[in-house]
Design a protein around this motif. Sequence first.
Motif, PDB file in Angstrom:
ATOM      1  N   THR A  44       0.835  -1.210   0.000  1.00 55.82           N
ATOM      2  CA  THR A  44       0.000   0.000   0.000  1.00 55.82           C
ATOM      3  C   THR A  44       0.863   1.250   0.000  1.00 55.82           C
ATOM      4  N   ALA A  45       1.864   1.282   0.885  1.00 62.31           N
ATOM      5  CA  ALA A  45       2.747   2.448   0.961  1.00 62.31           C
ATOM      6  C   ALA A  45       3.530   2.620  -0.334  1.00 62.31           C
ATOM      7  N   LEU A  46       3.961   1.507  -0.930  1.00 59.51           N
ATOM      8  CA  LEU A  46       4.715   1.564  -2.180  1.00 59.51           C
ATOM      9  C   LEU A  46       3.864   2.160  -3.299  1.00 59.51           C
ATOM     10  N   VAL A  47       2.621   1.704  -3.409  1.00 64.86           N
ATOM     11  CA  VAL A  47       1.720   2.201  -4.449  1.00 64.86           C
ATOM     12  C   VAL A  47       1.420   3.684  -4.248  1.00 64.86           C
ATOM     13  N   ILE A  48       1.206   4.085  -2.997  1.00 67.84           N
ATOM     14  CA  ILE A  48       0.935   5.502  -2.709  1.00 67.84           C
ATOM     15  C   ILE A  48       2.092   6.365  -3.206  1.00 67.84           C
ATOM     16  N   CYS A  49       3.324   5.926  -2.939  1.00 70.23           N
ATOM     17  CA  CYS A  49       4.490   6.701  -3.384  1.00 70.23           C
ATOM     18  C   CYS A  49       4.568   6.769  -4.905  1.00 70.23           C
ATOM     19  N   PHE A  50       4.307   5.643  -5.570  1.00 66.25           N
ATOM     20  CA  PHE A  50       4.363   5.631  -7.034  1.00 66.25           C
ATOM     21  C   PHE A  50       3.293   6.531  -7.649  1.00 66.25           C
ATOM     22  N   VAL A  51       2.116   6.571  -7.011  1.00 67.93           N
ATOM     23  CA  VAL A  51       1.007   7.355  -7.562  1.00 67.93           C
ATOM     24  C   VAL A  51       1.178   8.844  -7.288  1.00 67.93           C
ATOM     25  N   ILE A  52       1.557   9.177  -6.063  1.00 64.44           N
ATOM     26  CA  ILE A  52       1.632  10.583  -5.656  1.00 64.44           C
ATOM     27  C   ILE A  52       2.973  11.214  -6.000  1.00 64.44           C
ATOM     28  N   GLY A  53       4.033  10.403  -6.033  1.00 64.37           N
ATOM     29  CA  GLY A  53       5.389  10.923  -6.200  1.00 64.37           C
ATOM     30  C   GLY A  53       5.579  11.892  -7.354  1.00 64.37           C
ATOM     31  N   PRO A  54       5.239  11.523  -8.582  1.00 61.10           N
ATOM     32  CA  PRO A  54       5.473  12.432  -9.715  1.00 61.10           C
ATOM     33  C   PRO A  54       4.766  13.781  -9.561  1.00 61.10           C
ATOM     34  N   THR A  55       3.528  13.750  -9.086  1.00 56.86           N
ATOM     35  CA  THR A  55       2.779  15.008  -8.896  1.00 56.86           C
ATOM     36  C   THR A  55       3.432  15.867  -7.833  1.00 56.86           C
ATOM     37  N   MET A  56       3.868  15.231  -6.735  1.00 58.56           N
ATOM     38  CA  MET A  56       4.498  15.975  -5.655  1.00 58.56           C
ATOM     39  C   MET A  56       5.787  16.645  -6.136  1.00 58.56           C
ATOM     40  N   ILE A  57       6.586  15.922  -6.920  1.00 60.56           N
ATOM     41  CA  ILE A  57       7.842  16.472  -7.423  1.00 60.56           C
ATOM     42  C   ILE A  57       7.574  17.678  -8.331  1.00 60.56           C
ATOM     43  N   LYS A  58       6.553  17.572  -9.160  1.00 58.91           N
ATOM     44  CA  LYS A  58       6.205  18.694 -10.047  1.00 58.91           C
ATOM     45  C   LYS A  58       5.778  19.922  -9.248  1.00 58.91           C
ATOM     46  N   ARG A  59       4.995  19.709  -8.197  1.00 61.63           N
ATOM     47  CA  ARG A  59       4.521  20.849  -7.397  1.00 61.63           C
ATOM     48  C   ARG A  59       5.677  21.484  -6.628  1.00 61.63           C
ATOM     49  N   LEU A  60       6.576  20.674  -6.093  1.00 61.91           N
ATOM     50  CA  LEU A  60       7.728  21.219  -5.388  1.00 61.91           C
ATOM     51  C   LEU A  60       8.596  22.026  -6.350  1.00 61.91           C
ATOM     52  N   SER A  61       8.730  21.540  -7.569  1.00 59.02           N
ATOM     53  CA  SER A  61       9.508  22.272  -8.582  1.00 59.02           C
ATOM     54  C   SER A  61       8.805  23.567  -8.962  1.00 59.02           C
ATOM     55  N   HIS A  62       7.474  23.496  -9.086  1.00 56.35           N
ATOM     56  CA  HIS A  62       6.697  24.674  -9.468  1.00 56.35           C
ATOM     57  C   HIS A  62       6.846  25.793  -8.445  1.00 56.35           C
ATOM     58  N   TYR A  63       6.833  25.418  -7.171  1.00 56.08           N
ATOM     59  CA  TYR A  63       6.960  26.424  -6.115  1.00 56.08           C
ATOM     60  C   TYR A  63       8.407  26.707  -5.743  1.00 56.08           C
ATOM     61  N   GLN A  64       9.328  26.123  -6.532  1.00 60.10           N
ATOM     62  CA  GLN A  64      10.765  26.376  -6.364  1.00 60.10           C
ATOM     63  C   GLN A  64      11.241  26.050  -4.948  1.00 60.10           C
ATOM     64  N   ILE A  65      10.762  24.922  -4.426  1.00 67.75           N
ATOM     65  CA  ILE A  65      11.208  24.466  -3.107  1.00 67.75           C
ATOM     66  C   ILE A  65      12.388  23.536  -3.355  1.00 67.75           C
ATOM     67  N   GLY A  66      13.560  24.170  -3.603  1.00 71.02           N
ATOM     68  CA  GLY A  66      14.736  23.413  -4.006  1.00 71.02           C
ATOM     69  C   GLY A  66      15.840  23.424  -2.974  1.00 71.02           C
ATOM     70  N   GLN A  67      16.733  22.469  -3.108  1.00 74.55           N
ATOM     71  CA  GLN A  67      17.814  22.272  -2.154  1.00 74.55           C
ATOM     72  C   GLN A  67      18.928  23.297  -2.348  1.00 74.55           C
ATOM     73  N   PRO A  68      19.292  24.055  -1.270  1.00 74.22           N
ATOM     74  CA  PRO A  68      20.487  24.902  -1.349  1.00 74.22           C
ATOM     75  C   PRO A  68      21.733  24.041  -1.156  1.00 74.22           C
ATOM     76  N   ILE A  69      22.827  24.403  -1.782  1.00 71.41           N
ATOM     77  CA  ILE A  69      24.051  23.612  -1.716  1.00 71.41           C
ATOM     78  C   ILE A  69      25.145  24.395  -0.996  1.00 71.41           C
ATOM     79  N   ARG A  70      25.849  23.707  -0.079  1.00 71.50           N
ATOM     80  CA  ARG A  70      26.967  24.332   0.642  1.00 71.50           C
ATOM     81  C   ARG A  70      28.076  24.692  -0.332  1.00 71.50           C
ATOM     82  N   GLN A  71      28.559  25.918  -0.238  1.00 68.50           N
ATOM     83  CA  GLN A  71      29.613  26.367  -1.141  1.00 68.50           C
ATOM     84  C   GLN A  71      30.957  25.720  -0.820  1.00 68.50           C
TER      85      GLN A  71
END
Length: 360
Positions: free
Chosen positions: A32-59
């Motif tokens: 069940t948990a595996l299927v939830i991740c497969f179904v929701i994962g792509p949409t979640m990644i797109k929304r995080l990208s859309h709102y520019q919630i991205g990882q800062p990198i240590r210089q």
Amino acid sequence: MLLYLTEYLAQYHSGFAVFQYITLRGILGTLTALVICFVIGPTMIKRLSHYQIGQPIRQDGPETHFSKAGTPTMGGALILVAVAVSTLLWSNLSNRYVWVVLVTTLLFGVVGWVDDYKKLVKKDPEGLRGKYKYFWQSVFGLAAAVFLYKTAHTPVETALIVPFFKDVALPMGVFFVVFTYFVIVGSSNAVNLTDGLDGLAILPTVLVCGALAIFAYLTGHVKFAEYLGIPYVAGAGEVVVFCGAIVGAGLGFLWFNTFPAQVFMGDVGALALGAALGTLAVVVRQELVLVVMGGVFVMETLSVIIQVASFKLTGKRIFRMAPIHHHFELQGWPEPRVIVRFWIITVILVLVGLATLKIR
């Protein structure tokens, strides 16, 4: 939740009684948990990208990490949703251990979410200040420890079980609360420190959690516990479903987090998963075995402690960079090599931990 439905339906058809078996519900929880991740994962990644919630990198970090700047983060929320839904669907919700591991995991996830939100959305480089983060971790860790202490029914539930020795159980009394607090909070921060490379933290978490599921099933089964010489803890077997949910969610997340990562889990995932491992180890009375199986997490944590202590005392650094996975990167190891070798080490350590079931 569905357990109650199947219990009712079993009155009309005996086939539904199969859902009473913890092993089946553990498998269903994983899927069940595996299927939830497969179904929701792509949409979640797109929304995080859309709102520019991205990882800062240590210089000051490895140059190979600069290309990761902007990769969607806070993906650990996906893991927590999958784990929560799966656990609520397939667990016996009258079991106190199910609630303590689930609630503790989610509360630590909230701490991580606030930290991520401040850093990634509010653009505050410090995120949640260290003293506030540690304060809330302490509050939730102590709450779980006190709950487990107050609701313990037998002396073995608050005793320290020493691996490789069949009859060694050291009564801790009220010190159990302090010990449990350090296990939960320490485990939470250890996994968080390890989460620095693509997939580095999530697969060891899955492997250790899978092993803890085996311990939970055997610990909660009176005959198996007696045969193996491990403590019997009534009701502990039910957390197998929760462990299965973490395994499924972790593998589903790894699908997107494997090198090169499409999403990072962030503190919301790392702090929560670490707390989950610590709480599970306490429930099944295998805190010392957790130290063995989670050796990669321990190694990462010790590398930071040693690095900081050495620099403050002598002004010199032991490692080129801490945590230690960055040290190996700066030594010239490609990132995938570091990740896979740490995975292999975890497999070996998990097998050593499981061996304690028979070597007594």
